[in-house]
Design an enzyme around this catalytic site. Structure first.
Site, PDB file in Angstrom:
ATOM      1  N   HIS A 165       1.487  15.734  13.316  1.00 32.28           N
ATOM      2  CA  HIS A 165       1.165  17.097  13.462  1.00 32.28           C
ATOM      3  C   HIS A 165       0.333  17.186  14.786  1.00 32.28           C
ATOM      4  CE1 HIS A 165      -0.229  20.915  11.471  1.00 32.28           C
ATOM      5  NE2 HIS A 165       0.040  21.195  12.539  1.00 32.28           N
ATOM      6  N   ARG A 221     -14.154   8.325  18.183  1.00 28.23           N
ATOM      7  CA  ARG A 221     -14.670   7.775  19.263  1.00 28.23           C
ATOM      8  C   ARG A 221     -13.996   8.165  20.624  1.00 28.23           C
ATOM      9  NH1 ARG A 221     -18.197   3.663  17.750  1.00 28.23           N
ATOM     10  NH2 ARG A 221     -19.404   4.671  15.829  1.00 28.23           N
ATOM     11  N   GLU A 264       5.579  18.124  13.079  1.00 21.91           N
ATOM     12  CA  GLU A 264       4.801  19.343  12.360  1.00 21.91           C
ATOM     13  C   GLU A 264       4.504  20.099  13.340  1.00 21.91           C
ATOM     14  OE1 GLU A 264       2.146  18.102   9.233  1.00 21.91           O
ATOM     15  OE2 GLU A 264       3.606  17.249   8.227  1.00 21.91           O
ATOM     16  N   ASN A 308       3.252   9.836   7.642  1.00 19.19           N
ATOM     17  CA  ASN A 308       2.553  10.548   8.297  1.00 19.19           C
ATOM     18  C   ASN A 308       1.383   9.894   9.115  1.00 19.19           C
ATOM     19  OD1 ASN A 308       0.437  12.458   9.295  1.00 19.19           O
ATOM     20  ND2 ASN A 308       1.455  14.207   8.399  1.00 19.19           N
ATOM     21  N   ASP A 332      -0.944  11.073  11.210  1.00 17.76           N
ATOM     22  CA  ASP A 332      -2.216  11.964  11.672  1.00 17.76           C
ATOM     23  C   ASP A 332      -3.431  11.207  11.677  1.00 17.76           C
ATOM     24  OD1 ASP A 332      -0.266  13.728  12.264  1.00 17.76           O
ATOM     25  OD2 ASP A 332      -0.834  15.128  10.644  1.00 17.76           O
ATOM     26  N   HIS A 333      -3.653  10.594  10.560  1.00 24.05           N
ATOM     27  CA  HIS A 333      -4.960  10.149  10.407  1.00 24.05           C
ATOM     28  C   HIS A 333      -5.515   8.877  10.907  1.00 24.05           C
ATOM     29  CE1 HIS A 333      -5.827  13.914   8.275  1.00 24.05           C
ATOM     30  NE2 HIS A 333      -4.850  13.649   7.477  1.00 24.05           N
ATOM     31  N   GLU A 359      10.365  22.262   3.059  1.00 21.48           N
ATOM     32  CA  GLU A 359       9.557  20.982   2.596  1.00 21.48           C
ATOM     33  C   GLU A 359       8.645  21.684   1.536  1.00 21.48           C
ATOM     34  OE1 GLU A 359       7.703  18.322   5.256  1.00 21.48           O
ATOM     35  OE2 GLU A 359       5.847  18.220   3.598  1.00 21.48           O
ATOM     36  N   HIS A 401       2.527  16.615   0.630  1.00 24.87           N
ATOM     37  CA  HIS A 401       1.117  17.084   0.810  1.00 24.87           C
ATOM     38  C   HIS A 401       0.567  16.590  -0.586  1.00 24.87           C
ATOM     39  CE1 HIS A 401      -2.369  18.872   2.067  1.00 24.87           C
ATOM     40  NE2 HIS A 401      -1.923  19.376   3.144  1.00 24.87           N
ATOM     41  N   GLY A 402      -0.607  15.749  -0.265  1.00 23.49           N
ATOM     42  CA  GLY A 402      -1.477  15.318  -1.402  1.00 23.49           C
ATOM     43  C   GLY A 402      -0.875  14.221  -2.330  1.00 23.49           C
ATOM     44  N   ARG A 453      -1.781  19.585  16.543  1.00 18.25           N
ATOM     45  CA  ARG A 453      -2.282  20.885  16.141  1.00 18.25           C
ATOM     46  C   ARG A 453      -2.710  21.479  17.477  1.00 18.25           C
ATOM     47  NH1 ARG A 453      -4.134  21.070  10.358  1.00 18.25           N
ATOM     48  NH2 ARG A 453      -5.248  22.746  10.855  1.00 18.25           N
ATOM     49  N   ARG A 463      -6.912  17.872  17.249  1.00 20.85           N
ATOM     50  CA  ARG A 463      -7.870  17.231  16.429  1.00 20.85           C
ATOM     51  C   ARG A 463      -7.437  15.709  16.325  1.00 20.85           C
ATOM     52  NH1 ARG A 463      -8.334  20.119  10.511  1.00 20.85           N
ATOM     53  NH2 ARG A 463      -8.528  22.157  12.024  1.00 20.85           N
ATOM     54  N   HIS A 464      -6.401  15.641  15.988  1.00 21.39           N
ATOM     55  CA  HIS A 464      -5.888  14.159  15.784  1.00 21.39           C
ATOM     56  C   HIS A 464      -4.979  13.783  16.693  1.00 21.39           C
ATOM     57  CE1 HIS A 464      -3.105  16.318  13.066  1.00 21.39           C
ATOM     58  NE2 HIS A 464      -4.205  16.227  12.164  1.00 21.39           N
ATOM     59  N   THR A 475      -7.051  20.527   6.226  1.00 23.26           N
ATOM     60  CA  THR A 475      -5.912  20.062   6.324  1.00 23.26           C
ATOM     61  C   THR A 475      -4.987  21.336   5.784  1.00 23.26           C
ATOM     62  OG1 THR A 475      -3.973  18.477   5.422  1.00 23.26           O
ATOM     63  CG2 THR A 475      -5.679  19.258   4.011  1.00 23.26           C
ATOM     64  N   THR A 476      -3.602  21.117   6.252  1.00 22.03           N
ATOM     65  CA  THR A 476      -2.595  22.408   6.096  1.00 22.03           C
ATOM     66  C   THR A 476      -2.831  23.034   4.681  1.00 22.03           C
ATOM     67  OG1 THR A 476      -1.297  21.157   7.374  1.00 22.03           O
ATOM     68  CG2 THR A 476      -0.246  23.298   6.256  1.00 22.03           C
ATOM     69  N   GLY A 482       0.910  10.910   4.048  1.00 25.83           N
ATOM     70  CA  GLY A 482       0.024  10.390   5.073  1.00 25.83           C
ATOM     71  C   GLY A 482      -1.170   9.878   4.585  1.00 25.83           C
ATOM     72  N   HIS A 483      -2.240  10.576   4.250  1.00 23.93           N
ATOM     73  CA  HIS A 483      -3.477  10.336   3.922  1.00 23.93           C
ATOM     74  C   HIS A 483      -3.653   9.141   2.998  1.00 23.93           C
ATOM     75  CE1 HIS A 483      -7.667  10.685   2.391  1.00 23.93           C
ATOM     76  NE2 HIS A 483      -7.888  10.908   3.793  1.00 23.93           N
TER      77      HIS A 483
HETATM   78  N1  PXP Z   1       3.684  17.848   4.741  1.00 21.17           N
HETATM   79  C1  PXP Z   1       3.145  18.728   5.443  1.00 21.17           C
HETATM   80  C2  PXP Z   1       3.781  19.747   5.958  1.00 21.17           C
HETATM   81  C3  PXP Z   1       1.601  18.481   5.899  1.00 21.17           C
HETATM   82  O1  PXP Z   1       1.210  19.205   6.731  1.00 21.17           O
HETATM   83  C4  PXP Z   1       1.126  17.299   5.607  1.00 21.17           C
HETATM   84  C5  PXP Z   1      -0.264  17.031   6.155  1.00 21.17           C
HETATM   85  O2  PXP Z   1      -0.521  16.707   7.456  1.00 21.17           O
HETATM   86  C6  PXP Z   1       1.681  16.417   4.748  1.00 21.17           C
HETATM   87  C7  PXP Z   1       3.008  16.599   4.604  1.00 21.17           C
HETATM   88  C8  PXP Z   1       0.998  14.864   4.354  1.00 21.17           C
HETATM   89  O3  PXP Z   1      -0.046  15.256   3.463  1.00 21.17           O
HETATM   90  P1  PXP Z   1      -0.917  14.181   3.086  1.00 21.17           P
HETATM   91  O4  PXP Z   1      -1.529  13.587   4.245  1.00 21.17           O
HETATM   92  O5  PXP Z   1      -1.861  14.658   2.032  1.00 21.17           O
HETATM   93  O6  PXP Z   1       0.216  13.035   2.567  1.00 21.17           O
END
Ligand code: PXP
Length: 280
Positions: free
Chosen positions: A84, A59, A111, A48, A50-51, A192, A231-232, A86, A90-91, A141-142, A253-254
């Protein structure tokens, strides 16, 4: 419970043209995406991005570019790229999505919330995979999974639209049999499973959350749903999730983006693949 005879592994949607097993141009590492055998029971990594866009949006400039970063993640072995878009942008921005779809060689997993504007964009995006997620403007976050009971009508309306476009839908969902049963009734192709509670739990509670995920995987599979998770997840907690039965893909992602700030994209992806048991 009756097992529905769905194939476990879809045809690989990878658009790579390099020969299987060939080396990527990046540091001589074998390219996992290209040597991936879709018939083998192996979980895939979707990264992912996004970040990467979060840092750029700090910036409102052009750097770092989530698209260039995604291509580096692919070269390191990511088997798909997730983003994602959104509603509050935001990103990831609309143009990022367009460029990702054009440039990513593996596949793009977008997403999207069920908001009508976002569904229209997702349908027109040409992203190969769509993950339907809840979205709340106040959240960092979600937070939870999509409440499929509350969103049943909206889901029944949009799932056939995505199917007609050939886009593979997953519903981001808590590991709850009641929610999973409704996703199965709606004939969603994938769910998921939300791994956030597992990721945040400690000690015995973590074991319980892992067991809840295991049961959800079995329940989903027995009811004809294919299973992704995310997620996480990070370098420490990912291995038990990668070994759960029937899980085909992890969205992370993160943790990878953060680690890449220190070790670079290539090593951050390779080390995650290694933790998942995919690569050394
Ligand atoms: N899956 C979904 C559906 C999410 O919304 C996210 C966060 O954008 C992730 C996975 C990835 O989560 P993380 O950034 O904590 O790895």
């Amino acid at each position: 419970m009756m097992r529905i005879g769905r194939p476990r592994y879809a045809k690989c949607a990878c658009r790579s043209t390099a020969s299987p097993g060939s080396e990527s141009s990046f540091g001589g590492w074998p390219c996992v995406a290209q040597s991936y055998n879709p018939a083998a029971p192996m979980v895939r990594l979707h990264v992912n991005v996004d970040h990467v866009a979060t840092v750029r949006q700090a910036r409102r400039g052009v750097n770092p570019d989530p698209v260039g970063w995604a291509l580096l993640a692919e070269q390191a072995g990511a088997q798909g790229i997730t983003c994602h878009l959104r509603k509050d942008r935001r990103h990831i921005q609309d143009d990022d999505l367009k460029r990702l779809v054009k440039k990513v060689r593996t596949l793009v997993n977008l997403e999207s919330s069920l908001d009508p504007e976002m569904v229209r964009i997702a349908l027109a995006s040409k992203a190969q995979c769509i993950c339907l997620v809840p979205e709340n403007r106040q959240e960092i976050t979600t937070e939870g999974g999509l409440d499929v009971a509350a969103e049943r009508r909206a889901l029944a309306k949009v799932l056939p639209l995505f199917a007609r476009k050939g886009q593979i839908v997953s519903i981001f969902i808590d590991p709850d049999p009641k929610q999973l049963a409704i996703a199965a009734e709606l004939s969603a192709p994938f769910v998921e499973l939300h791994t956030g509670s597992y990721a945040n739990a400690k000690g015995k509670a973590k074991e319980r959350e892992l067991e809840r995920l295991r049961k959800a995987c079995e329940f989903a599979y027995d009811n004809g749903l294919r299973v992704n998770a995310g997620h996480g997840l990070d370098y420490v907690n990912v291995a038990p999730v990668a070994r759960l039965p029937h899980v085909e893909e992890l969205n992370i992602g993160h943790a990878i983006v953060s680690h890449a700030l220190t070790v670079g994209v290539h090593l951050a992806v390779r080390q995650m693949l290694a933790q998942m048991g995919i690569a050394k």
